[in-house]
Structure formats: structure tokens, C-alpha cells
Design a protein around this motif. Sequence first.
Motif, mmCIF file in Angstrom:
data_model
loop_
_atom_site.group_PDB
_atom_site.id
_atom_site.type_symbol
_atom_site.label_atom_id
_atom_site.label_comp_id
_atom_site.label_asym_id
_atom_site.label_seq_id
_atom_site.Cartn_x
_atom_site.Cartn_y
_atom_site.Cartn_z
ATOM 1 N N VAL A 1 0.678 21.922 29.629
ATOM 2 C CA VAL A 1 0.745 21.193 30.335
ATOM 3 C C VAL A 1 -0.413 19.875 29.843
ATOM 4 O O VAL A 1 -1.277 19.346 30.961
ATOM 5 N N VAL A 2 0.187 19.032 28.885
ATOM 6 C CA VAL A 2 -0.589 18.014 29.057
ATOM 7 C C VAL A 2 -1.349 16.810 29.643
ATOM 8 O O VAL A 2 -2.070 16.756 29.803
ATOM 9 N N ASP A 3 0.178 16.361 30.346
ATOM 10 C CA ASP A 3 -0.028 15.234 31.071
ATOM 11 C C ASP A 3 -0.230 15.227 32.503
ATOM 12 O O ASP A 3 -0.091 16.332 33.420
ATOM 13 N N ASP A 4 -1.561 14.628 33.536
ATOM 14 C CA ASP A 4 -2.521 14.859 34.354
ATOM 15 C C ASP A 4 -1.527 14.607 35.438
ATOM 16 O O ASP A 4 -2.141 15.525 36.196
ATOM 17 N N TYR A 5 -0.621 13.752 35.217
ATOM 18 C CA TYR A 5 0.343 14.088 37.094
ATOM 19 C C TYR A 5 1.014 15.219 36.811
ATOM 20 O O TYR A 5 0.777 16.213 38.322
ATOM 21 N N LEU A 6 1.052 15.410 36.209
ATOM 22 C CA LEU A 6 2.386 17.280 35.949
ATOM 23 C C LEU A 6 1.034 18.241 36.306
ATOM 24 O O LEU A 6 1.853 19.338 37.006
ATOM 25 N N ALA A 7 -0.068 18.690 35.645
ATOM 26 C CA ALA A 7 -0.893 19.457 35.902
ATOM 27 C C ALA A 7 -1.366 19.567 37.658
ATOM 28 O O ALA A 7 -1.673 20.531 37.411
ATOM 29 N N ALA A 8 -1.822 18.020 37.455
ATOM 30 C CA ALA A 8 -1.693 18.080 39.380
ATOM 31 C C ALA A 8 -1.126 18.505 40.188
ATOM 32 O O ALA A 8 -1.363 19.090 41.012
ATOM 33 N N GLN A 9 0.385 18.815 40.189
ATOM 34 C CA GLN A 9 1.397 19.437 40.509
ATOM 35 C C GLN A 9 0.861 21.103 40.577
ATOM 36 O O GLN A 9 2.601 21.793 41.181
ATOM 37 N N GLY A 10 0.148 21.201 39.263
ATOM 38 C CA GLY A 10 0.579 22.685 39.072
ATOM 39 C C GLY A 10 2.248 23.157 38.098
ATOM 40 O O GLY A 10 3.033 23.901 38.837
ATOM 41 N N ALA A 11 2.454 22.876 37.787
ATOM 42 C CA ALA A 11 3.346 22.212 37.456
ATOM 43 C C ALA A 11 3.890 23.185 35.982
ATOM 44 O O ALA A 11 3.221 23.909 35.370
ATOM 45 N N PHE A 12 5.049 24.548 36.097
ATOM 46 C CA PHE A 12 5.319 25.187 35.101
ATOM 47 C C PHE A 12 4.585 26.281 34.597
ATOM 48 O O PHE A 12 4.244 27.733 34.024
ATOM 49 N N GLY A 13 3.812 26.272 36.353
ATOM 50 C CA GLY A 13 3.207 27.915 36.723
ATOM 51 C C GLY A 13 1.772 28.251 36.580
ATOM 52 O O GLY A 13 1.070 29.182 36.822
ATOM 53 N N VAL A 14 0.752 27.007 35.665
ATOM 54 C CA VAL A 14 -0.356 26.203 35.746
ATOM 55 C C VAL A 14 -0.581 26.492 36.917
ATOM 56 O O VAL A 14 -0.439 25.621 37.575
ATOM 57 N N ASP A 15 -2.106 26.774 36.748
ATOM 58 C CA ASP A 15 -2.884 26.885 38.405
ATOM 59 C C ASP A 15 -3.281 24.351 38.483
ATOM 60 O O ASP A 15 -3.135 24.353 37.596
ATOM 61 N N GLY B 1 -3.971 21.234 38.569
ATOM 62 C CA GLY B 1 -5.463 20.885 37.733
ATOM 63 C C GLY B 1 -5.793 21.507 36.880
ATOM 64 O O GLY B 1 -6.176 20.447 35.667
ATOM 65 N N LYS B 2 -5.437 22.478 36.063
ATOM 66 C CA LYS B 2 -4.922 23.267 34.936
ATOM 67 C C LYS B 2 -4.289 22.482 33.959
ATOM 68 O O LYS B 2 -3.264 22.284 34.394
ATOM 69 N N HIS B 3 -4.404 22.563 32.636
ATOM 70 C CA HIS B 3 -3.774 22.313 31.514
ATOM 71 C C HIS B 3 -3.567 23.643 30.187
ATOM 72 O O HIS B 3 -2.135 23.431 29.673
ATOM 73 N N VAL B 4 -3.867 24.319 30.602
ATOM 74 C CA VAL B 4 -3.368 26.009 30.177
ATOM 75 C C VAL B 4 -3.620 26.893 30.785
ATOM 76 O O VAL B 4 -4.239 27.713 32.096
ATOM 77 N N LYS B 5 -1.967 27.364 31.037
ATOM 78 C CA LYS B 5 -1.737 28.888 31.598
ATOM 79 C C LYS B 5 -1.682 30.237 30.344
ATOM 80 O O LYS B 5 -1.049 29.398 29.996
ATOM 81 N N ASN B 6 -2.562 30.732 30.578
ATOM 82 C CA ASN B 6 -2.559 32.269 29.721
ATOM 83 C C ASN B 6 -1.619 33.458 30.054
ATOM 84 O O ASN B 6 -1.944 33.881 31.063
ATOM 85 N N GLU B 7 -0.692 34.109 29.533
ATOM 86 C CA GLU B 7 0.185 35.112 29.803
ATOM 87 C C GLU B 7 -0.089 36.074 28.668
ATOM 88 O O GLU B 7 0.442 35.695 27.175
ATOM 89 N N LEU B 8 -0.021 37.436 29.479
ATOM 90 C CA LEU B 8 0.275 38.133 28.628
ATOM 91 C C LEU B 8 1.067 39.453 28.697
ATOM 92 O O LEU B 8 0.891 39.466 29.919
ATOM 93 N N GLY B 9 2.492 39.793 27.431
ATOM 94 C CA GLY B 9 3.296 40.369 27.837
ATOM 95 C C GLY B 9 4.435 41.301 27.170
ATOM 96 O O GLY B 9 3.291 41.257 25.994
ATOM 97 N N ALA B 10 5.276 41.079 27.341
ATOM 98 C CA ALA B 10 6.379 41.936 25.862
ATOM 99 C C ALA B 10 6.663 40.621 26.125
ATOM 100 O O ALA B 10 7.817 40.109 26.521
#
Length: 316
Positions: A199-213, A215-224
Motif C-alpha cells: 500500500v504505497v499511498d500514505d493516506y490508505l496506509a495510515a488507515q491500515g488498509a488491506f491488512g497492512v499495519d 502506518g506501514k506500506h508492506v505486509k508480508n504473508e507466508l502460506g499455501a
Amino acid sequence: MKRSVLTIICFLVCSSLLYAQNDWMKTSREEASGKIKKDANDTVPALWKKGGIFNVNINQGSLTNWAAGGDKFSFSVASNLNAYAFYKKGKNNWDNVLDLAYGYVNTTSLGGRKSDDRIGVTTKYGYEVGKNLFLSALLDLRTQFTDGYLYPSSDTAKPTLVSRFFSPAYILVSPGLDYKPNDQLSVFFSPVTARYVVVVDDYLAAQGAFGVDTGKHVKNELGAYLTVNWVKTLAKNIVYKTRMDLFSDYKHNPQNIDLFWTNSLNLQVNKHISANVSVDMIYDDDVKVFKNEKTGVMGPRLQVKQVIGVGFTAKF
């Protein structure tokens, strides 16, 4: 192909020159009469198979003193591009696919808004280790072109910004096994897949959009990860194409499987006219922007998009 002649007596040299002259004259005559056969190398299968299809559908309507009612003016355009480049040599396979789509609609009552928006890039390398079975590595990217909004039912409320270019972007890096019994079907499975939600956009990142923490811009997931791609010719000039992706995050609610499923049915009327029906479904447990009308709680929902169009088609 040049041939060196070493230590040959003059008589043989002269004979060779005469034979070459006769052969050249014969070849010239055959060329003039169109009888030359193709070089043997021309029958060697090409290593690359490339192509694509572009569709654009345009609709416009207007009403004047229309008793049945309706919008005074409406206009819509929908377009998509699907291009591919497949490489095959021996036991090596390398598949590359580009999938782009964009649609826009404008009406008197609703104004202008997009109706479709997709960027998809997939590259997959495979090495054959058994009959129809490939040890493969896959890289996949999904994002969109322009800003996306949720539109409220109230005319006075403002639309809510929910997405932008690379907000989100889903990047998959996946080693696994690919079952390809033919050119129409591919079933790829990986028990260990890294997925990055960007989530590059600062406004959406500040809201934790799409599961990112927050204020963060990248969320790492590990799965099948499982993806099934199938193309089927149902009848002459009628082709059905589907892709279904399933992902389970080991680190967070693995029982809630994310779904991305796109389907299209294409009817080719003639060389440049086609009709297309597409249905896309997405379920992402981390997209909690939908309000439950009964409870008032925000949460994930099954997202469904359906498009029907008739328009211009170009193949290349």
C-alpha cells in the motif's frame, strides 16, 4: 556452407568447378519456376509463441421526453488487453502473461466513475521432471491503474477513497509444482509461498488498509497457494477462459482462504467483432470496508463484478 578442398589435383578442381556451375544453373532455373523446396530448418518449431487480443466496447444512450423514465444521457467504455509470450525448448518452459482491463461509465444522475480496473502480470518458469509435471517458480503481480471509491447511497455523502495505483498491489513469489497435461490446462501448487501486500499511498496506509499495519506500506504473508488456469473451446468461435487463485496465510487465520477468480466467455462474431461476458469474484479476509446493514459492523464480503459487452476485437 563453405567446403575447403585440401591437396586436390588440378583435374578434380576443374571438375568441381564445372559441377558447381551446373548445380547453380539448375538452382536458378528452379527458383525462377518456383520449385525450390523449403530449407529443412524451416520445419523446426519456433521456440517462442507470442500473441494477444484487444477488445473495446462502447455504449451510448440518450433520452428526451421519455415517459418510461431513465437517465438523460449515458456513456460507457470497457476495454481489455491480454498478451502472452510462451517459450519452450526441451524440458524448459517459460510462460509470460499480461492482463490489462479498464472501464468507465458516465450517466446524468451518477456522474463519471470507473467500472473496471485491472493490471496483472504473471511469469512462470518450469523444468519438466516427469510426465506433464514441472518443477516451477512463479512471480505474479496484481494492481490497478486509477483511484477507486466506494459510493454511498445518500446523495449528500461524499465518495470514500479506498484504493489507488499500487495501493494495493499483491506480489506473489512461489516455488512449486505445475501440472500441465496440455496447452489448455495448468494446475500450479506451492506449499510455501511468499505474498506481499503493498500500500504505497500514505493516506490508505495510515488507515491500515488491506491488512497492512497502521502506518506501514508492506505486509508480508507466508502460506499455501493454488492457481488453476483453463482455456476451453466450447464450439466454433466460442471460448471459455478461467483462472482461480487460492491463498491461505499460515500466520493469520489460515482457515480464511483468499479467493481471486476470473471467468470470461468470448464469442467471435467475425474477424473484428466479438461479444464478451466476464464474471470476477474476490474474497479477501483483510479487506474490511463493507458494512453489514443489519449489524453495522465493517468486514470482508464476497466481491462480484460482471461485465457484458459487444465491440471491436483485434488479434495480434
